[in-house]
Enzyme design. Structure first.
Site, mmCIF file in Angstrom:
data_model
loop_
_atom_site.group_PDB
_atom_site.id
_atom_site.type_symbol
_atom_site.label_atom_id
_atom_site.label_comp_id
_atom_site.label_asym_id
_atom_site.label_seq_id
_atom_site.Cartn_x
_atom_site.Cartn_y
_atom_site.Cartn_z
ATOM 1 C CG HIS A 127 -0.253 -0.153 2.425
ATOM 2 N ND1 HIS A 127 0.076 1.104 3.377
ATOM 3 C CD2 HIS A 127 -0.049 -0.950 3.276
ATOM 4 C CE1 HIS A 127 0.695 1.038 4.235
ATOM 5 N NE2 HIS A 127 0.429 -0.385 4.626
ATOM 6 C CB CYS B 201 1.303 -3.458 5.334
ATOM 7 S SG CYS B 201 -0.289 -4.222 5.709
#
Length: 169
Positions: free
Chosen positions: A128, A144
């Site tokens: 992301h 992440c």
């Protein structure tokens, strides 16, 4: 007949591996956590490379073989422990794109650097963007993979559901 993919001795595959590959699966992503680099590979050639931020100690980005399981433009972020939701926009920790590749529903607990978090239920890992540009290149996330927002937009256009993802230690 499927095309054959011949891969020599490189960082991303065992030497002399031969496999039948669907045309849509010739592109794959390889994340090297140590180098904090994400490689876009087509066939046996590197096509793109992006600097990334990865999971911090205790919240490491998962290692293994995965595939893209979720794609979202302008995602809403939900805090994994409190459930607080942050809508799309400049304050959203996910930036403008989400590319999910791992989901674990066993729950997690650990220190995030400032507080002890207990997450009940599912947690996801993915690529992301981030409004915290300085965090790219660091081990700071909860598992992440952070990219500069302009890079995650470019990556988003290069992948599809099912794109293979390899995460190296």
């Amino acid at each position: 007949m499927l095309p054959l993919l011949l891969v020599g001795a490189d960082l991303f595959a065992p030497p002399l591996a031969v496999a039948a590959v669907e045309p849509s699966q010739q592109r794959r992503l390889v994340l090297d956590r140590r180098q904090r680099q994400l490689f876009v590979i087509e066939g046996n050639q590197e096509r793109k490379r992006f600097p990334v931020g990865v999971g911090r100690p205790g919240w490491e980005t998962p290692v293994g073989q995965f595939s893209v399981i979720e794609l979202a433009v302008d995602p809403t972020w939900e805090h994994p422990a409190t459930g607080q939701r942050i809508p799309p926009g400049p304050a959203n920790p996910l930036g403008s794109r989400w590319i999910g590749f791992h989901r674990d529903c066993k729950g997690r607990a650990g220190f995030n650097g400032s507080e002890h978090l207990v997450v009940k239920g599912c947690v996801s890992s993915g690529f992301h963007g981030t409004p915290q540009r300085h965090s790219v290149g660091q081990a700071v996330s909860h598992g992440c993979v952070r990219l500069l927002d302009e890079h995650v937009r470019e990556l988003f256009d290069l992948v599809e559901m099912g794109t293979p993802v390899t995460v190296l230690p």
